[in-house]
Structures are given as structure tokens and as C-alpha cells.
Design an enzyme around this catalytic site. Structure first.
Site, short mmCIF file in Angstrom:
data_model
loop_
_atom_site.label_atom_id
_atom_site.label_comp_id
_atom_site.label_asym_id
_atom_site.label_seq_id
_atom_site.Cartn_x
_atom_site.Cartn_y
_atom_site.Cartn_z
N GLY A 8 21.70 -7.59 -32.82
CA GLY A 8 22.16 -6.29 -33.28
C GLY A 8 20.98 -5.40 -33.63
N SER A 10 19.48 -2.82 -32.05
CA SER A 10 19.28 -1.49 -31.48
C SER A 10 19.42 -0.35 -32.49
CB SER A 10 20.25 -1.26 -30.31
OG SER A 10 21.59 -1.35 -30.76
N ASN A 73 21.94 -10.51 -37.32
CA ASN A 73 22.44 -9.27 -37.89
C ASN A 73 23.66 -8.71 -37.15
OD1 ASN A 73 22.21 -6.53 -39.27
ND2 ASN A 73 21.78 -5.96 -37.15
N TYR A 137 36.84 -9.58 -41.01
CA TYR A 137 35.39 -9.41 -41.20
C TYR A 137 34.90 -10.23 -42.38
CZ TYR A 137 30.92 -6.88 -41.59
OH TYR A 137 29.59 -6.54 -41.65
N ALA A 139 36.29 -12.82 -43.82
CA ALA A 139 36.42 -14.25 -43.58
C ALA A 139 35.29 -14.76 -42.70
CB ALA A 139 37.76 -14.56 -42.93
N ALA A 140 34.91 -13.98 -41.68
CA ALA A 140 33.80 -14.37 -40.80
C ALA A 140 32.48 -14.40 -41.57
CB ALA A 140 33.71 -13.42 -39.61
#
Length: 234
Positions: A8, A10, A73, A137, A139-140
Site C-alpha cells: 500500500g 503509493s 500497510n 475492517y 475484525a481483520a
């Protein structure tokens, strides 16, 4: 000089980490769907949701040189209350946040073990403390925090540290999609942050890069919350 793989990379927090590392003389290696024209290091465009393409990119990265550290990230969020959650969104959120992180770490782990040195930093979220409408989100990210603690114990004797940074609301594209400047939603969020403002990507990057430092070798298994005091307010 350390070679640091950033997923992630960029924009937002990932890009801020890359710039900070480059300024310190390290080589950031970017992994994301779209390569920005001015990224300060090698960049491998790939959609992390594509497991096979991710495996091919990771194989190329480790072939091109040893990876000393990883910043996981990349994130993907879907929102909704428990009555609204789409199960496909739940699975895809978990896949990109958790499966991709596991896949990246597995790809570079052998090299780190051989070197007897490594840093793994996972970007979590303050939503793990319980934010309504964030079940997929949060939970992940909670799963990643548990992975952080487990991996830290598994790798403690190898010279590899594993930590997580959990930002509060931060000035990123994802944040602004849900909380436009001056919106009622942002006003409610700011009420719960003692500093009265959202964080800047560079401030989160500072915390992440401190855990990548040579002298951070005795810090492992920690969840560092960077949130303007939000997690301790009230």
C-alpha cells in the site's frame, strides 16, 4: 542501508513511510496496484487481492535482493452495521488485510532468518477497540494484532521483531471518503480525540519507522496506538 518492503505504498501512510525511509538513506520497495511516477525506490505494481500475482511479485522482489524489513500497510475497508454486512465484503476485507499480510511475511521470512535480523511492522487501526459500522475492517485488523503477538513470540529468538502501529483517524483518502472536512461525522470523531484533530500520515510514519530502527531490537509484540489520545480519553 536497509531494504524495506511497503505494501500500500503509493499514497497515504505507506507513501509517507517510503519518503521518510528514503530521506534516512534506506531503500523503500513499493507494492501496490498503481506505481506513482515519483516513488523513491523500486516499485512492483500488483493487486494484492490477486494471490497468484502477489506471489509472482514477491518472488521477483526477493530475487532482486534481500528484504530486511516489511511494513504491512495495505488495507481495504467495507462498512455497515451487523444487519447490513455483506458476507462477500467480509471475506474480501479479511483476504486483503490478513491473507496478504501473511503471504508477504512468508515470502521474506527465510531471508530475514538467514540474516539473523528483521523488522516486521503491521498497520492496524483504532477501530479494533470497538467502532460501530466497522465489523469487517475492525475484525481483520484485530486478527492482525493477534498475529503480531504470536509472530513476535515465534520469531523472538531469531533477531526478527514484530510490532503493530494502530493509527487513529488520519488524513488519508480512506478517511476522507467517510468523513469530509467539516462534516457532522468528522465533528463527532474530533470530539473523541483530546488533541482535537486528525493525524497526518507523516506522524504515523514516524511511529512506524521508529520500530524499524536498528536500536528497536528489544521492542516486539507491541501494539502502538498513535491517536492523539483517543484510545485513553474519557
Amino acid at each position: 542501508m536497509r531494504r524495506v518492503l511497503i505494501t500500500g505504498a503509493s499514497k497515504g501512510i505507506g507513501r509517507a513511510v517510503a519518503d521518510r525511509l528514503a530521506d534516512a538513506g534506506h531503500q523503500p520497495i513499493g507494492l501496490a496496484r498503481t506505481a506513482p511516477p515519483d516513488f523513491p525506490g523500486p516499485f512492483y505494481p500488483v493487486d494484492l487481492a490477486d494471490r497468484a500475482a502477489t506471489a509472482a511479485a514477491l518472488e521477483q522482489i526477493v530475487t532482486d535482493g534481500a528484504v530486511d524489513a516489511v511494513v504491512n500497510n495495505a488495507g481495504f475497508a467495507r462498512f455497515g452495521t451487523i444487519g447490513e454486512i455483506d458476507l462477500d465484503d467480509l471475506y474480501s476485507t479479511y483476504d486483503l488485510n490478513v491473507r496478504a499480510a501473511v503471504q508477504v511475511v512468508q515470502a521474506v521470512l527465510q531471508g530475514m532468518r538467514a540474516a539473523g535480523w528483521g523488522r516486521i511492522v503491521i498497520v492496524s487501526s483504532l477501530t479494533t477497540l470497538g467502532t460501530p459500522e466497522r465489523t469487517p475492517y475492525a475484525a481483520a485488523k484485530a486478527a492482525l494484532e493477534t498475529c503480531t503477538r504470536i509472530w513476535a513470540k515465534e520469531l523472538a529468538s531469531t533477531g526478527i521483531t514484530v510490532n503493530a502501529v494502530a493509527p487513529g483517524p488520519t488524513e488519508t483518502e480512506m478517511y476522507r471518503e467517510r468523513s469530509p472536512v467539516g462534516s457532522e461525522r468528522e465533528g463527532r470523531l474530533l470530539q473523541n480525540i483530546p488533541m482535537g484533530r486528525v493525524g497526518a500520515p507523516r506522524e504515523i510514519a514516524h511511529a512506524i519507522c521508529s520500530l524499524l530502527d536498528e536500536d528497536a531490537g528489544y521492542i516486539t509484540g507491541q501494539i502502538v496506538r498513535v491517536d492523539g489520545g483517543g484510545s485513553v480519553s474519557g
